[in-house]
Design an enzyme around this catalytic site. Structure first.
Site, PDB file in Angstrom:
ATOM      1  N   HIS A 491       0.827  -1.209   0.000  1.00  0.00           N
ATOM      2  CA  HIS A 491       0.000   0.000   0.000  1.00  0.00           C
ATOM      3  C   HIS A 491       0.869   1.271   0.000  1.00  0.00           C
ATOM      4  O   HIS A 491       0.736   2.137  -0.864  1.00  0.00           O
ATOM      5  CB  HIS A 491      -0.899  -0.034   1.242  1.00  0.00           C
ATOM      6  CG  HIS A 491      -1.755   1.177   1.414  1.00  0.00           C
ATOM      7  ND1 HIS A 491      -3.112   1.158   1.218  1.00  0.00           N
ATOM      8  CD2 HIS A 491      -1.457   2.448   1.762  1.00  0.00           C
ATOM      9  CE1 HIS A 491      -3.612   2.362   1.431  1.00  0.00           C
ATOM     10  NE2 HIS A 491      -2.616   3.171   1.767  1.00  0.00           N
ATOM     11  N   GLU A 492       1.774   1.351   0.955  1.00  0.00           N
ATOM     12  CA  GLU A 492       2.612   2.555   1.046  1.00  0.00           C
ATOM     13  C   GLU A 492       3.531   2.663  -0.165  1.00  0.00           C
ATOM     14  O   GLU A 492       3.837   3.756  -0.636  1.00  0.00           O
ATOM     15  CB  GLU A 492       3.421   2.558   2.349  1.00  0.00           C
ATOM     16  CG  GLU A 492       2.565   2.522   3.615  1.00  0.00           C
ATOM     17  CD  GLU A 492       1.497   3.611   3.684  1.00  0.00           C
ATOM     18  OE1 GLU A 492       1.695   4.695   3.080  1.00  0.00           O
ATOM     19  OE2 GLU A 492       0.456   3.382   4.328  1.00  0.00           O
ATOM     20  N   HIS A 495       1.710   4.478  -2.791  1.00  0.00           N
ATOM     21  CA  HIS A 495       1.807   5.937  -2.620  1.00  0.00           C
ATOM     22  C   HIS A 495       3.168   6.426  -3.132  1.00  0.00           C
ATOM     23  O   HIS A 495       3.280   7.475  -3.768  1.00  0.00           O
ATOM     24  CB  HIS A 495       1.689   6.321  -1.146  1.00  0.00           C
ATOM     25  CG  HIS A 495       0.298   6.282  -0.585  1.00  0.00           C
ATOM     26  ND1 HIS A 495      -0.778   6.873  -1.203  1.00  0.00           N
ATOM     27  CD2 HIS A 495      -0.190   5.736   0.567  1.00  0.00           C
ATOM     28  CE1 HIS A 495      -1.874   6.687  -0.448  1.00  0.00           C
ATOM     29  NE2 HIS A 495      -1.540   5.998   0.617  1.00  0.00           N
ATOM     30  N   HIS A 498       3.246   6.664  -6.810  1.00  0.00           N
ATOM     31  CA  HIS A 498       2.451   7.808  -7.242  1.00  0.00           C
ATOM     32  C   HIS A 498       3.305   9.087  -7.190  1.00  0.00           C
ATOM     33  O   HIS A 498       3.242   9.933  -8.078  1.00  0.00           O
ATOM     34  CB  HIS A 498       1.226   7.924  -6.327  1.00  0.00           C
ATOM     35  CG  HIS A 498       0.119   8.793  -6.836  1.00  0.00           C
ATOM     36  ND1 HIS A 498      -0.918   9.191  -6.040  1.00  0.00           N
ATOM     37  CD2 HIS A 498      -0.112   9.357  -8.044  1.00  0.00           C
ATOM     38  CE1 HIS A 498      -1.753   9.948  -6.743  1.00  0.00           C
ATOM     39  NE2 HIS A 498      -1.279  10.063  -7.962  1.00  0.00           N
TER      40      HIS A 498
HETATM   41 ZN   LIG Z   1      -2.773   5.221   2.128  1.00  0.00          ZN
END
Ligand SMILES: [Zn+2]
Length: 702
Positions: A491-492, A495, A498
């Site tokens: 998940h991180e 990010h 991104h």
């Molecule tokens: Zn998040």
């Protein structure tokens, strides 16, 4: 979770001279001669932050004055781009400080943060409430159709204009004065909330002296608990804390019901102990001030104000969305509860199941139904293997490679630093990974920027960090994480990608500078790959033998994955409703926090055994983070990621053209277009909710 940065990154000057210390302040150097220009953490001391912040704010103030006093008529270049360029030092200092404040703080850092909170709020207000500055922005904004701007320039102008309007620039003088008071008080209260929570979390300890009370606790976690006991000054035994990697396994494995009750209550009562660190009055005051501010700004409630700038647009739409999932989730959670209650009866306990029994009996049901043994699973999820797994996914999708840089300065020796390279070997950016829980780190997992990508004045590549609270290595044993932790890492990392893949001109539209209910889409989609059997086979390898995870374990993980979704969805949705309840207050009256929370939980029909994932007293996301009226964002974005991942399922897991479209239309675009537009450009249609419900096992009536 991730840190949200303000859109108008609060402005720059180039470094002036004095730093007020009679010595060099590395934070104020015009550039850093480190590899890739990363922050020289080896030379930055705690004492450097306060003077650097003050200097950087003064610089920015001078820059704003220069824009305002420019005798030329306002243009896009001399006003909008000038404003975009301003505040570089402050952005840099704030990024370097923010990373350390959250991941490796100490008394001095916390004190600096407290001292600065009202000063930074006032500084932001000095800019956002500067009428002369806004007059110039407005003048450019009003001619925008005739300026021949490209789409990104247009977006920058519109967002900047909106940002000022939303900051209260159009208010009369009296209202502006009140707004500033509210902002300053809110900044202090949020700060206090976070510090109280850290204190409440760190103060608690459950010291266990009988090994029988640990039950089937995995050996790696036993070792970590023994280390913790030593750290806390005991000669032996095992210590458990309120950090999730410590408390959760304890609740899962300890057969001692009374000890489970103690640690569970320690956790859920944080900020609600009627002691000096109590957060009830603080958070009620925060909610009241936000309600008052919303009114000042012409909005019905704080939620209306916040959501008008998000994909969801209104609280009504968020409620309607949550209600769609709440009903099936609650039904499934009740079925889970009944199964656990039955398991407890078989254990010879006639009493009613309680919150502190949930994880313990859920584990027993999981074992009975799926024979899933956490300890065995963890052996296939060594933290570096999982890291290599996400790197491999990024490599197969986009050809990225990751080269470790052991000599780059960092804020903690446990950190790893990587150069991220494109398929052709060119430089994409820098990634810091900070895996382990420690007292100086706040809870949870998050990403932040040390430097955002931009191209306004030459190519600036992103430097980003990922932070986790995984169990540290113990003795000879490396850090073995749970399957859920592996998803958190993915998940991180999403990010981080991104931020790294951002390819825009303006820093304030770069990377993760997107609405909150969109920002979790690029992060959550990465989780999908990590739980695919075909991908598990590639990265989940035994930490000692290197053997890939056995097929039967994969099958079990898949089957067991659905179990517990009722609980997980319900505790999450309950917190989302609680967030909205606090932020749809129409009056600025302070509430009795405990009664208010209980009333809202009763309204939605939450069952006693499940507390909201965050009770008010420790709901950091909304009272001391950027997620007020926005905690729903995770499941909102899950609609997007579940639907988007279907695009890969429909083609192939590592389909290059789908991956390229995701990069082209979403990951590289930052906030240059509205989230739904980006999504449609990628998928060719709106997202549907069905893939989400299916993924969580919430479809049908069984
Ligand atoms: Zn998040």
């Amino acid at each position: 979770m991730k840190h949200i940065k303000p859109l108008v990154a609060l402005f720059t000057l180039t470094a002036l001279t004095a730093c007020g210390l009679g010595g060099e302040n590395p934070l104020l150097e015009a550039s850093w001669d480190t590899a890739f220009g990363v922050p020289p953490y080896d030379r930055i001391g705690d004492r450097h932050y306060l003077p650097a912040f003050r200097q950087a704010m003064a610089e920015q103030k001078a820059e704003i004055d220069a824009i305002v006093n420019n005798p030329d008529p306002p243009t896009f270049a001399n006003t909008i781009e000038a404003l975009e360029r301003s505040g570089k030092t402050l952005t840099r200092v704030a990024s370097v400080f923010g990373a350390v404040e959250s991941a490796h703080s100490n008394e001095t850092i916390l004190e600096v943060a407290s001292t600065l909170a009202p000063e930074r709020a006032a500084h932001a207000d000095d800019i956002r409430l500067n009428s002369a500055l806004f007059e110039r922005i407005k003048a450019v904004y009003e001619q925008r159709a005739e300026l021949g701007l490209d789409p990104e320039q247009m977006r920058l102008l519109e967002e900047m204009h909106k940002d000022f309007v939303r900051s209260g620039i159009d208010l009369d003088d009296e209202a502006k004065v009140r707004l500033r008071e509210i902002n300053a008080e809110l900044a202090e209260l949020s700060q206090q909330f976070g510090q109280n929570l850290l204190e409440e979390t760190n103060d608690f300890e459950l010291h266990v002296t009988s090994e029988a009370d640990l039950g089937e606790l995995p050996g790696s976690l036993k070792g970590a608990a023994a280390d913790e006991a030593i750290r806390r000054g005991h000669e032996n035994g095992w210590s458990f804390t309120l950090q999730r990697p410590s408390i959760e396994p304890f609740l899962q494995y300890s057969p001692n019901r009374e000890l489970r009750r103690q640690i569970f209550m320690g956790y859920v009562m944080r900020g609600d102990n009627d002691n000096e660190a109590d957060n009830k009055v603080i958070l009620s005051r925060i909610a009241a001030l936000r309600a008052e501010r919303a009114k000042l700004m012409g909005y019905e409630t704080h939620a209306h104000f916040v959501l008008s700038d998000n994909m969801a647009e209104t609280p009504q739409r968020v409620y309607a969305f949550l209600d769609q999932i709440w009903e099936p989730a609650l039904r499934v959670a009740k079925e889970e509860r009944d199964a656990l209650q039955q398991m407890m009866r078989q254990d010879g306990i006639a009493e009613e199941l309680q919150g502190w029994d949930w994880r313990y009996y859920a584990e027993k049901v999981r074992m009975a139904r799926y024979a899933l043994d956490e300890e065995t699973i963890r052996q296939y999820f060594q933290v570096n293997a999982v890291r290599d797994g996400v790197f491999m996914v990024a490599n197969r999708l986009w050809g990225l490679t990751f080269v470790e840089l052991p000599d780059l300065p960092r804020w903690h020796p446990d950190q790893q630093v990587f150069e991220v390279r494109e398929a052709d070997g060119s430089h994409l950016g820098i990634l810091y990974m900070d895996y382990f829980a420690r007292e100086s780190k706040r809870g949870g997992a998050w990403m932040n920027d040390l430097r955002a990508q931009s191209k306004l004045d030459g190519e600036v590549k992103a430097v980003v960090t990922n932070n986790f609270n995984f169990p540290p290595p113990s003795g000879d044993q490396p850090s073995l994480i749970s399957f859920d932790d592996a998803l958190t890492l993915a998940h991180e990392f999403g990010h981080a990608l991104h931020g790294l893949m951002s390819n825009v001109t303006y820093e304030s539209l770069s990377g993760t500078a997107v609405p909150r209910d969109f920002v979790e889409f690029p992060s959550q989609i990465m989780e999908n790959w990590m739980s695919e059997p075909a991908v598990l086979r590639l990265y989940a390898k035994h930490y000692q033998t290197g053997e890939p995870i056995p097929e039967e374990l994969i099958t079990k993980i898949e089957a067991a994955g659905m179990f517990g979704q009722g609980f997980a969805t319900v505790e999450y949705l309950a917190a989302s409703y609680l967030d909205l309840a606090w932020h749809t207050l129409t009056d600025a009256e302070e509430k009795d926090a405990r009664a208010f929370e209980n009333a809202e939980m009763a309204r939605i029909g939450l069952i006693d055994q499940i507390p909201p994932r965050y009770r008010s007293g420790y709901f950091q996301h909304i009272f001391s983070g950027g997620y007020s009226a926005g905690y729903y964002s995770y499941i909102w974005a899950e609609v997007l990621d579940a639907d988007a991942f279907q695009a890969f399922k429909e083609t192939s897991l590592f389909d290059r053209s789908t991956a390229d479209r995701l990069r082209e239309h979403v990951l590289s675009k930052g906030g240059t277009r509205p989230g739904m537009d980006l999504y449609r450009a990628f998928r060719g249609r709106d997202p549907g909710i069905e893939p989400l419900l299916a993924k969580r096992g919430l479809t049908g009536g069984n």
